[in-house]
Design a protein around this motif. Sequence first.
Motif, PDB file in Angstrom:
ATOM      1  N   ASN A  79      42.647  42.716  56.722  1.00 30.89           N
ATOM      2  CA  ASN A  79      43.470  42.756  55.767  1.00 30.89           C
ATOM      3  C   ASN A  79      43.485  41.371  54.804  1.00 30.89           C
ATOM      4  O   ASN A  79      43.095  41.424  53.575  1.00 30.89           O
ATOM      5  N   ARG A  80      42.918  40.053  55.398  1.00 31.58           N
ATOM      6  CA  ARG A  80      42.828  38.960  54.689  1.00 31.58           C
ATOM      7  C   ARG A  80      41.339  39.035  53.936  1.00 31.58           C
ATOM      8  O   ARG A  80      41.338  38.822  52.796  1.00 31.58           O
ATOM      9  N   LEU A  81      40.492  39.701  54.534  1.00 30.59           N
ATOM     10  CA  LEU A  81      39.166  39.966  53.734  1.00 30.59           C
ATOM     11  C   LEU A  81      39.331  40.659  52.574  1.00 30.59           C
ATOM     12  O   LEU A  81      38.971  40.286  51.397  1.00 30.59           O
ATOM     13  N   ASN A  82      39.973  41.809  52.761  1.00 28.94           N
ATOM     14  CA  ASN A  82      40.482  42.632  51.476  1.00 28.94           C
ATOM     15  C   ASN A  82      41.395  41.966  50.360  1.00 28.94           C
ATOM     16  O   ASN A  82      41.242  42.069  49.216  1.00 28.94           O
ATOM     17  N   ALA A  83      42.236  41.075  50.964  1.00 29.75           N
ATOM     18  CA  ALA A  83      43.018  40.061  49.848  1.00 29.75           C
ATOM     19  C   ALA A  83      42.023  39.284  49.420  1.00 29.75           C
ATOM     20  O   ALA A  83      42.328  39.013  48.138  1.00 29.75           O
ATOM     21  N   PHE A 131      38.993  39.668  48.468  1.00 26.78           N
ATOM     22  CA  PHE A 131      38.120  40.526  47.786  1.00 26.78           C
ATOM     23  C   PHE A 131      39.130  40.751  46.411  1.00 26.78           C
ATOM     24  O   PHE A 131      38.647  40.808  45.214  1.00 26.78           O
ATOM     25  N   ALA A 132      40.418  41.094  46.490  1.00 24.02           N
ATOM     26  CA  ALA A 132      41.189  41.249  45.388  1.00 24.02           C
ATOM     27  C   ALA A 132      41.409  40.020  44.678  1.00 24.02           C
ATOM     28  O   ALA A 132      41.465  39.872  43.348  1.00 24.02           O
ATOM     29  N   ARG A 133      41.316  38.784  45.105  1.00 30.98           N
ATOM     30  CA  ARG A 133      41.258  37.336  44.569  1.00 30.98           C
ATOM     31  C   ARG A 133      40.136  37.416  43.688  1.00 30.98           C
ATOM     32  O   ARG A 133      40.181  36.791  42.742  1.00 30.98           O
ATOM     33  N   VAL A 134      39.042  37.655  44.375  1.00 30.59           N
ATOM     34  CA  VAL A 134      37.744  37.693  43.607  1.00 30.59           C
ATOM     35  C   VAL A 134      37.876  38.431  42.152  1.00 30.59           C
ATOM     36  O   VAL A 134      37.640  38.181  41.160  1.00 30.59           O
ATOM     37  N   LEU A 155      28.417  42.023  30.035  1.00 32.55           N
ATOM     38  CA  LEU A 155      27.636  42.989  30.973  1.00 32.55           C
ATOM     39  C   LEU A 155      27.162  42.308  32.462  1.00 32.55           C
ATOM     40  O   LEU A 155      27.172  42.919  33.190  1.00 32.55           O
ATOM     41  N   MET A 156      27.086  40.915  32.190  1.00 37.34           N
ATOM     42  CA  MET A 156      26.885  40.048  33.418  1.00 37.34           C
ATOM     43  C   MET A 156      28.141  40.244  34.224  1.00 37.34           C
ATOM     44  O   MET A 156      28.240  40.313  35.500  1.00 37.34           O
ATOM     45  N   MET A 157      29.332  40.050  33.531  1.00 34.39           N
ATOM     46  CA  MET A 157      30.682  40.114  34.288  1.00 34.39           C
ATOM     47  C   MET A 157      30.831  41.390  34.972  1.00 34.39           C
ATOM     48  O   MET A 157      31.039  41.574  36.026  1.00 34.39           O
ATOM     49  N   GLN A 158      30.402  42.483  34.246  1.00 32.74           N
ATOM     50  CA  GLN A 158      30.624  43.970  34.831  1.00 32.74           C
ATOM     51  C   GLN A 158      29.536  44.000  35.977  1.00 32.74           C
ATOM     52  O   GLN A 158      29.952  44.562  36.895  1.00 32.74           O
ATOM     53  N   ASN A 159      28.401  43.449  35.831  1.00 31.07           N
ATOM     54  CA  ASN A 159      27.421  43.847  37.214  1.00 31.07           C
ATOM     55  C   ASN A 159      28.097  42.936  38.121  1.00 31.07           C
ATOM     56  O   ASN A 159      27.997  43.416  39.360  1.00 31.07           O
ATOM     57  N   LEU A 160      28.620  41.578  38.049  1.00 35.25           N
ATOM     58  CA  LEU A 160      29.072  40.946  39.002  1.00 35.25           C
ATOM     59  C   LEU A 160      30.427  41.845  39.608  1.00 35.25           C
ATOM     60  O   LEU A 160      30.513  41.675  41.143  1.00 35.25           O
ATOM     61  N   ASN A 161      31.039  42.163  39.125  1.00 37.28           N
ATOM     62  CA  ASN A 161      32.013  43.020  39.493  1.00 37.28           C
ATOM     63  C   ASN A 161      31.747  44.042  40.333  1.00 37.28           C
ATOM     64  O   ASN A 161      32.364  44.109  41.485  1.00 37.28           O
ATOM     65  N   ARG A 162      30.775  44.926  39.784  1.00 39.90           N
ATOM     66  CA  ARG A 162      30.292  46.039  40.504  1.00 39.90           C
ATOM     67  C   ARG A 162      29.680  45.564  41.909  1.00 39.90           C
ATOM     68  O   ARG A 162      29.968  46.131  42.969  1.00 39.90           O
ATOM     69  N   GLN A 163      29.014  44.462  41.834  1.00 38.28           N
ATOM     70  CA  GLN A 163      28.390  43.955  43.200  1.00 38.28           C
ATOM     71  C   GLN A 163      29.624  43.595  44.111  1.00 38.28           C
ATOM     72  O   GLN A 163      29.520  43.891  45.261  1.00 38.28           O
ATOM     73  N   SER A 164      30.620  43.148  43.740  1.00 37.04           N
ATOM     74  CA  SER A 164      31.755  42.468  44.357  1.00 37.04           C
ATOM     75  C   SER A 164      32.461  43.664  44.798  1.00 37.04           C
ATOM     76  O   SER A 164      32.751  43.817  46.340  1.00 37.04           O
ATOM     77  N   GLU A 165      32.705  44.795  44.275  1.00 39.25           N
ATOM     78  CA  GLU A 165      33.324  45.979  44.816  1.00 39.25           C
ATOM     79  C   GLU A 165      32.242  46.931  45.840  1.00 39.25           C
ATOM     80  O   GLU A 165      32.813  47.362  46.794  1.00 39.25           O
ATOM     81  N   GLN A 166      30.942  46.566  45.507  1.00 41.56           N
ATOM     82  CA  GLN A 166      29.854  47.562  46.426  1.00 41.56           C
ATOM     83  C   GLN A 166      30.050  46.571  47.825  1.00 41.56           C
ATOM     84  O   GLN A 166      30.218  47.370  48.903  1.00 41.56           O
ATOM     85  N   ARG A 190      32.600  44.888  48.972  1.00 44.77           N
ATOM     86  CA  ARG A 190      33.740  45.311  49.665  1.00 44.77           C
ATOM     87  C   ARG A 190      33.935  46.592  50.303  1.00 44.77           C
ATOM     88  O   ARG A 190      34.439  46.774  51.432  1.00 44.77           O
ATOM     89  N   ALA A 191      33.256  47.634  49.528  1.00 43.64           N
ATOM     90  CA  ALA A 191      33.168  48.831  49.968  1.00 43.64           C
ATOM     91  C   ALA A 191      32.351  48.961  51.398  1.00 43.64           C
ATOM     92  O   ALA A 191      32.687  49.611  52.359  1.00 43.64           O
ATOM     93  N   GLY A 192      31.356  48.254  51.130  1.00 46.75           N
ATOM     94  CA  GLY A 192      30.291  48.339  52.519  1.00 46.75           C
ATOM     95  C   GLY A 192      31.043  47.509  53.397  1.00 46.75           C
ATOM     96  O   GLY A 192      30.905  48.028  54.691  1.00 46.75           O
ATOM     97  N   ALA A 193      31.668  46.619  53.359  1.00 52.81           N
ATOM     98  CA  ALA A 193      32.242  45.819  54.467  1.00 52.81           C
ATOM     99  C   ALA A 193      33.377  46.680  55.108  1.00 52.81           C
ATOM    100  O   ALA A 193      33.429  46.792  56.381  1.00 52.81           O
ATOM    101  N   ASN A 194      34.090  47.294  54.275  1.00 53.82           N
ATOM    102  CA  ASN A 194      35.203  47.985  54.877  1.00 53.82           C
ATOM    103  C   ASN A 194      34.480  49.255  55.671  1.00 53.82           C
ATOM    104  O   ASN A 194      35.015  49.659  56.611  1.00 53.82           O
TER     105      ASN A 194
END
Length: 92
Positions: free
Chosen positions: A26-30, A32-35, A51-62, A64-68
């Motif tokens: 839960n803390r890990l996901n929280a 990621f939400a802060r990021v 475009l760089m910000m979108q790329n960084l957001n996609r990487q962060s979500e990827q 998060r999803a992979g870790a979960n």
Amino acid sequence: MADTDFSSAPKDSSIVQKPLIYDLLNRLNAAFARVHRNMAALEAVGIFDPLMMQNLNRQSEQLRAGANYHLLGAMRRVEERDRDRFQQTPSE
């Protein structure tokens, strides 16, 4: 990578640790939400390449999803093992 096989641990150790493990997930996901919120705030400033910000957001979500996917998959195996173990009738 951490060992997800709890079979070598004492029988009830994973049961005792489960609340801690789920709290940490839960803390890990929280985190990621802060990021995500902070990345959105940085993007709103408008000085960074969108475009760089979108790329960084996609990487962060990827990430998060992979870790979960992997961590919850390991916990599913633990839960299935415990379900099977607790369904067994005690032998006399």
